[in-house]
Scaffold this motif. Structure first.
Motif, short mmCIF file in Angstrom:
data_model
loop_
_atom_site.label_atom_id
_atom_site.label_comp_id
_atom_site.label_asym_id
_atom_site.label_seq_id
_atom_site.Cartn_x
_atom_site.Cartn_y
_atom_site.Cartn_z
N ASP A 111 4.56 16.86 -4.75
CA ASP A 111 5.59 17.84 -4.38
C ASP A 111 5.79 17.87 -2.86
OD1 ASP A 111 6.13 18.46 -6.96
OD2 ASP A 111 5.04 20.35 -6.98
N LEU A 112 5.83 16.67 -2.26
CA LEU A 112 6.05 16.46 -0.83
C LEU A 112 4.86 16.88 0.04
CD1 LEU A 112 9.80 17.50 -0.50
CD2 LEU A 112 8.85 15.21 -0.81
N LEU A 113 3.71 17.17 -0.56
CA LEU A 113 2.49 17.47 0.20
C LEU A 113 1.67 16.19 0.33
CD1 LEU A 113 1.38 20.81 -1.54
CD2 LEU A 113 2.98 20.49 0.37
N PRO A 114 1.31 15.79 1.54
CA PRO A 114 0.60 14.52 1.73
C PRO A 114 -0.86 14.58 1.30
CG PRO A 114 0.81 15.65 3.82
CD PRO A 114 1.59 16.47 2.82
N LEU A 115 -1.37 13.46 0.82
CA LEU A 115 -2.78 13.33 0.48
C LEU A 115 -3.58 13.11 1.76
CD1 LEU A 115 -4.99 13.02 -1.76
CD2 LEU A 115 -4.60 10.55 -1.56
N VAL A 116 -4.62 13.90 1.95
CA VAL A 116 -5.47 13.80 3.14
C VAL A 116 -6.91 13.59 2.71
CG1 VAL A 116 -6.33 14.98 5.21
CG2 VAL A 116 -3.94 15.25 4.52
N GLN A 117 -7.59 12.64 3.34
CA GLN A 117 -9.00 12.38 3.10
C GLN A 117 -9.81 12.74 4.34
OE1 GLN A 117 -9.37 8.23 2.13
NE2 GLN A 117 -9.19 8.57 -0.08
N LYS A 118 -11.05 13.16 4.10
CA LYS A 118 -11.98 13.38 5.20
C LYS A 118 -13.06 12.32 5.14
CE LYS A 118 -15.01 16.76 7.40
NZ LYS A 118 -15.62 18.12 7.32
N THR A 134 0.85 -1.19 0.00
CA THR A 134 0.00 0.00 0.00
C THR A 134 0.88 1.24 0.00
OG1 THR A 134 -0.15 -0.06 2.42
CG2 THR A 134 -1.92 -1.14 1.18
N PHE A 135 0.31 2.38 -0.41
CA PHE A 135 1.14 3.55 -0.69
C PHE A 135 0.55 4.82 -0.08
CE2 PHE A 135 1.65 0.36 -3.88
CZ PHE A 135 2.97 0.40 -4.26
N LEU A 136 1.42 5.58 0.59
CA LEU A 136 1.09 6.94 0.98
C LEU A 136 1.45 7.84 -0.19
CD1 LEU A 136 2.38 7.44 4.65
CD2 LEU A 136 0.01 7.55 3.87
N LEU A 137 0.52 8.67 -0.63
CA LEU A 137 0.78 9.52 -1.79
C LEU A 137 1.10 10.95 -1.39
CD1 LEU A 137 -1.87 8.42 -4.45
CD2 LEU A 137 0.42 7.54 -4.02
N PHE A 138 2.05 11.52 -2.13
CA PHE A 138 2.46 12.91 -1.95
C PHE A 138 2.45 13.59 -3.32
CE2 PHE A 138 4.04 10.80 1.73
CZ PHE A 138 4.12 11.75 2.74
N PHE A 152 -3.77 4.97 2.85
CA PHE A 152 -2.87 4.12 2.08
C PHE A 152 -3.63 3.64 0.86
CE2 PHE A 152 -0.32 3.98 5.91
CZ PHE A 152 0.96 3.91 5.40
N VAL A 153 -3.03 3.83 -0.31
CA VAL A 153 -3.65 3.50 -1.58
C VAL A 153 -3.08 2.17 -2.08
CG1 VAL A 153 -3.96 4.28 -3.96
CG2 VAL A 153 -3.92 5.94 -2.10
N THR A 154 -3.93 1.35 -2.68
CA THR A 154 -3.49 0.06 -3.18
C THR A 154 -2.83 0.19 -4.55
OG1 THR A 154 -5.58 -0.43 -4.29
CG2 THR A 154 -5.38 -1.06 -1.96
N ALA A 155 -2.11 -0.84 -4.93
CA ALA A 155 -1.48 -0.87 -6.25
C ALA A 155 -2.53 -0.80 -7.36
CB ALA A 155 -0.62 -2.12 -6.40
N ALA A 156 -3.68 -1.42 -7.14
CA ALA A 156 -4.76 -1.39 -8.14
C ALA A 156 -5.25 0.04 -8.37
CB ALA A 156 -5.91 -2.28 -7.69
N PHE A 162 4.60 1.75 1.41
CA PHE A 162 5.51 2.57 0.63
C PHE A 162 5.02 4.02 0.60
CE2 PHE A 162 5.78 -1.73 -1.02
CZ PHE A 162 7.13 -1.93 -1.23
N ALA A 163 5.89 4.90 0.17
CA ALA A 163 5.53 6.29 -0.09
C ALA A 163 5.89 6.62 -1.52
CB ALA A 163 6.24 7.23 0.87
N LEU A 164 5.08 7.48 -2.15
CA LEU A 164 5.31 7.82 -3.55
C LEU A 164 4.90 9.26 -3.79
CD1 LEU A 164 5.87 7.08 -6.57
CD2 LEU A 164 3.47 6.37 -6.69
N ASP A 165 5.80 10.03 -4.41
CA ASP A 165 5.45 11.38 -4.84
C ASP A 165 5.03 11.31 -6.30
OD1 ASP A 165 5.61 14.18 -5.73
OD2 ASP A 165 6.51 14.52 -3.77
N ILE A 166 3.78 11.67 -6.58
CA ILE A 166 3.22 11.44 -7.91
C ILE A 166 3.62 12.50 -8.92
CG2 ILE A 166 1.26 10.21 -6.94
CD1 ILE A 166 -0.43 12.70 -7.57
N GLY A 167 4.20 13.60 -8.46
CA GLY A 167 4.57 14.65 -9.37
C GLY A 167 3.42 15.59 -9.67
N LYS A 168 3.66 16.57 -10.50
CA LYS A 168 2.69 17.65 -10.71
C LYS A 168 1.52 17.27 -11.61
CE LYS A 168 6.18 21.25 -10.06
NZ LYS A 168 6.85 22.43 -10.65
#
Length: 203
Positions: free
Chosen positions: A54-61, A48-52, A70-74, A102-108
């Motif tokens: 530009d180093l800003l974390p993804l937050v859900q409400k 599973t993956f924490l997404l960023f 944490f996001v799955t590979a699918a 894992f952690a992943l920065d997805i880019g712009k």
């Protein structure tokens, strides 16, 4: 000896032994993934993956609670990030059931699509830390620090040549010169309970 064996059967001691055993198994599994590129590469598909962004974390409400999901590979495949997550992800931890994290920065370019699909927002780090559960702060801090370290060590400081990340992201190597760089860690105490944890120091 009789006293020890009698007390070993107490629920509290048995629970403590299981917790220690789970911790040891988790650390061993992490060490294996960090040292074995092939094993880590296979683990990416089940991790599973924490997404960023530009180093800003993804937050859900979710209802009235903010989380860093944490996001799955699918789900990453739906974002057309298959090549990126296999090459740029960094290993940060694994669960008690040994699911790698894992952690992943997805880019712009993928920001809007990711926010829409995952129903979240990429927030400034300090803002995110004020609204998410404090138990999550340590992990996203570690993830952000490791991603930042890799982004600032793309080239060898001695030769000027590009460095190559291993699969887990535990080190970078400078080509045939075999100069290896490791992210530094330090011990710190959490605000609650004073437990010692490891924290990355980007240098």
């Amino acid at each position: 000896m009789h006293f020890f064996l009698r007390n070993f059967n107490t629920p509290a001691l048995q629970l403590s032994c299981r917790m220690v055993s789970n911790y040891v198994n988790r650390i061993r599994h992490l060490s294996e993934l960090k040292e074995d590129d092939e094993a880590c590469h296979k683990a990416l598909s089940s991790g599973t993956f924490l997404l960023f962004h530009d180093l800003l974390p993804l937050v859900q409400k979710i209802e009235n609670k903010y989380t860093t999901p944490f996001v799955t590979a699918a789900e990453l495949k739906k974002l057309d990030l298959a090549e990126k997550w296999t090459e740029e992800s960094v290993l940060i931890d694994c669960t008690e059931s040994l699911v790698p994290q894992f952690a992943l920065d997805i880019g712009k370019s993928e920001k809007a699509q990711a926010e829409l699909l995952l129903k979240g927002k990429f927030l400034a780090f300090l803002k995110a830390c004020t609204i998410i559960d404090r138990n999550d702060i340590s992990l996203i801090s570690q993830a952000q620090a490791l991603l930042r370290w890799h982004s600032t060590h793309l080239y060898c400081s001695r030769t000027g040549k590009p460095t190559q990340k291993n699969v887990s992201g535990s080190k970078r190597v400078c080509g045939n010169d075999e100069i290896t760089y490791y992210p530094q860690e330090s011990l710190w105490k959490t605000p609650c309970g004073g437990r010692l944890r490891r924290r990355l120091v980007c240098r």
